[in-house]
Design an enzyme around this catalytic site. Structure first.
Site, mmCIF file in Angstrom:
data_model
loop_
_atom_site.group_PDB
_atom_site.id
_atom_site.type_symbol
_atom_site.label_atom_id
_atom_site.label_comp_id
_atom_site.label_asym_id
_atom_site.label_seq_id
_atom_site.Cartn_x
_atom_site.Cartn_y
_atom_site.Cartn_z
ATOM 1 N N GLU A 219 11.826 -3.583 11.726
ATOM 2 C CA GLU A 219 12.864 -2.877 10.962
ATOM 3 C C GLU A 219 14.155 -2.805 11.764
ATOM 4 O O GLU A 219 15.231 -3.157 11.288
ATOM 5 C CB GLU A 219 12.433 -1.430 10.639
ATOM 6 C CG GLU A 219 11.173 -1.279 9.834
ATOM 7 C CD GLU A 219 9.888 -1.254 10.656
ATOM 8 O OE1 GLU A 219 9.936 -1.610 11.865
ATOM 9 O OE2 GLU A 219 8.839 -0.902 10.102
ATOM 10 N N ASP B 22 0.802 -1.232 0.000
ATOM 11 C CA ASP B 22 0.000 0.000 0.000
ATOM 12 C C ASP B 22 0.832 1.280 0.000
ATOM 13 O O ASP B 22 0.283 2.383 0.095
ATOM 14 C CB ASP B 22 -0.971 -0.010 1.200
ATOM 15 C CG ASP B 22 -0.274 -0.257 2.534
ATOM 16 O OD1 ASP B 22 0.925 -0.611 2.539
ATOM 17 O OD2 ASP B 22 -0.938 -0.108 3.567
HETATM 18 C C1 UGA Z 1 3.811 -0.714 9.017
HETATM 19 C C2 UGA Z 1 5.093 -0.919 8.203
HETATM 20 O O1 UGA Z 1 5.034 -0.163 6.996
HETATM 21 C C3 UGA Z 1 5.212 -2.409 7.856
HETATM 22 O O2 UGA Z 1 6.311 -2.606 7.002
HETATM 23 C C4 UGA Z 1 5.322 -3.205 9.149
HETATM 24 O O3 UGA Z 1 5.396 -4.575 8.867
HETATM 25 C C5 UGA Z 1 4.070 -2.945 9.973
HETATM 26 O O4 UGA Z 1 3.874 -1.537 10.182
HETATM 27 C C6 UGA Z 1 4.178 -3.616 11.333
HETATM 28 O O5 UGA Z 1 4.982 -3.110 12.145
HETATM 29 O O6 UGA Z 1 3.506 -4.595 11.588
HETATM 30 P P1 UGA Z 1 1.253 -0.800 8.206
HETATM 31 O O7 UGA Z 1 0.869 0.121 7.114
HETATM 32 O O8 UGA Z 1 0.900 -0.404 9.598
HETATM 33 O O9 UGA Z 1 2.794 -1.120 8.144
HETATM 34 O O10 UGA Z 1 0.718 -2.278 7.940
HETATM 35 P P2 UGA Z 1 0.133 -2.955 6.641
HETATM 36 O O11 UGA Z 1 0.355 -2.143 5.421
HETATM 37 O O12 UGA Z 1 -1.235 -3.385 6.969
HETATM 38 O O13 UGA Z 1 1.050 -4.258 6.548
HETATM 39 C C7 UGA Z 1 2.417 -4.215 6.154
HETATM 40 C C8 UGA Z 1 2.655 -5.181 4.985
HETATM 41 O O14 UGA Z 1 2.394 -6.516 5.422
HETATM 42 C C9 UGA Z 1 1.729 -4.928 3.782
HETATM 43 O O15 UGA Z 1 2.442 -5.112 2.581
HETATM 44 C C10 UGA Z 1 0.640 -5.968 3.946
HETATM 45 O O16 UGA Z 1 0.071 -6.395 2.725
HETATM 46 C C11 UGA Z 1 1.381 -7.117 4.618
HETATM 47 N N1 UGA Z 1 0.499 -7.911 5.521
HETATM 48 C C12 UGA Z 1 -0.375 -7.313 6.370
HETATM 49 C C13 UGA Z 1 0.566 -9.293 5.465
HETATM 50 O O17 UGA Z 1 1.347 -9.855 4.673
HETATM 51 N N2 UGA Z 1 -0.265 -10.028 6.275
HETATM 52 C C14 UGA Z 1 -1.165 -9.448 7.128
HETATM 53 O O18 UGA Z 1 -1.909 -10.177 7.832
HETATM 54 C C15 UGA Z 1 -1.213 -8.056 7.174
HETATM 55 MN MN MN Z 2 0.873 -0.175 5.017
#
Ligand code: UGA
Ligand code: MN
Length: 242
Positions: free
Chosen positions: A184, A103
């Site tokens: 990270e 995203d």
């Molecule tokens: C933020 C950071 O940008 C992430 O890189 C980090 O992993 C996350 O916080 C964290 O600390 O958990 P955020 O925008 O809050 O990310 O979270 P998402 O965009 O919902 O998820 C990060 C990435 O993991 C996305 O590419 C999403 O597609 C993926 N994701 C999310 C999964 O592969 N599985 C899930 O159940 C949820």
């Molecule tokens: Mn995100």
């Protein structure tokens, strides 16, 4: 070659997010897209987007551990990023690794910048936390600290999209922990990186070239009044309602 690692998972917003990201990456030369699916098997709709992009890609599947689905603050995208790291260690000797969530929004200029990464490069990320930007602080061309609204005793308080790594430095000990908010930092620490190793990009970290954009969750229409319309929507091949 830049290896762009994207964790992803099924939800109604997944196809639009990946479509938009594919259309950005299609403008980038010498890029290899690694999509790491948070699923037991690679999904067909994701695979279709990858094939249609015409980009060199690798599609792998590695689901989160079962305990994760019960928790709201589970670290997102860890099992699948770890699988991508193993794939890189086994298959790639040179190039640059960059983690890009499905995203995020990336300026094409960032790719020209990260290509130069010798060990680890860092740069600002927009739309993060209460400061609005998370960025290294640069003095006389050197990173001397970090501007980030959530320090949390992290050695490197940066976002996943705020750094790139030269694959030469992906040692066997490099790993990402299942600790929300610390993925990270612990990853960078596991690489044995020191503050003086950091190469500041984006005009000494004065420019934002990547944003931590987030898409509003699609709200299912009320099933009571829209049951017929909902049935129609679920028939579209690439529209996932969960
Ligand atoms: C933020 C950071 O940008 C992430 O890189 C980090 O992993 C996350 O916080 C964290 O600390 O958990 P955020 O925008 O809050 O990310 O979270 P998402 O965009 O919902 O998820 C990060 C990435 O993991 C996305 O590419 C999403 O597609 C993926 N994701 C999310 C999964 O592969 N599985 C899930 O159940 C949820
Ligand atoms: Mn995100």
């Amino acid at each position: 070659m830049i290896y762009y690692v994207t964790p992803t998972y099924p939800r109604p917003e997944q196809v639009p997010e990946l479509t938009r990201l594919a259309h950005t990456l299609m403008h980038v030369p010498r890029i290899h897209w690694i999509i790491a699916d948070d699923q037991p098997r690679c999904s067909d709709i994701v695979s279709d987007i990858l094939k249609r992009s015409g980009l060199p890609f690798t599609h792998i599947a590695s689901p989160k551990p079962p305990t994760a689905s019960n928790s709201t603050n589970f670290p997102r995208g860890v099992a699948n990023r770890r699988a991508a790291l193993s794939w890189l260690r086994e298959n790639v000797q040179e190039g640059v690794l960059y983690f890009g969530d499905d995203d995020n929004t990336v300026d094409l200029q960032l790719f020209d910048e990260i290509r130069q990464t010798r060990k680890v490069s860092m740069f600002p990320v927009g739309l993060i936390g209460s400061y609005g930007v998370s960025a290294p602080i640069v003095k006389e061309g050197k990173v001397v600290g970090f501007f980030d609204s959530w320090p949390a005793h992290r050695t490197f308080p940066v976002d996943m999209a705020g750094f790139a790594i030269n694959i030469k430095f992906l040692n066997p000990a490099a790993t990402m922990p299942y600790i929300a908010g610390h993925e990270e930092d612990r990853f960078l620490v596991s690489l044995g990186i020191k503050l003086e190793d950091i190469e500041p990009l984006a005009d000494n970290c004065s420019k934002v070239l990547v944003w931590h954009t987030r898409t509003a969750k699609y709200q299912k229409p009320s099933l009571k009044i829209n049951i017929e319309k909902m049935d129609n929507i679920t028939r579209y091949k690439n529209f996932v309602t969960l």
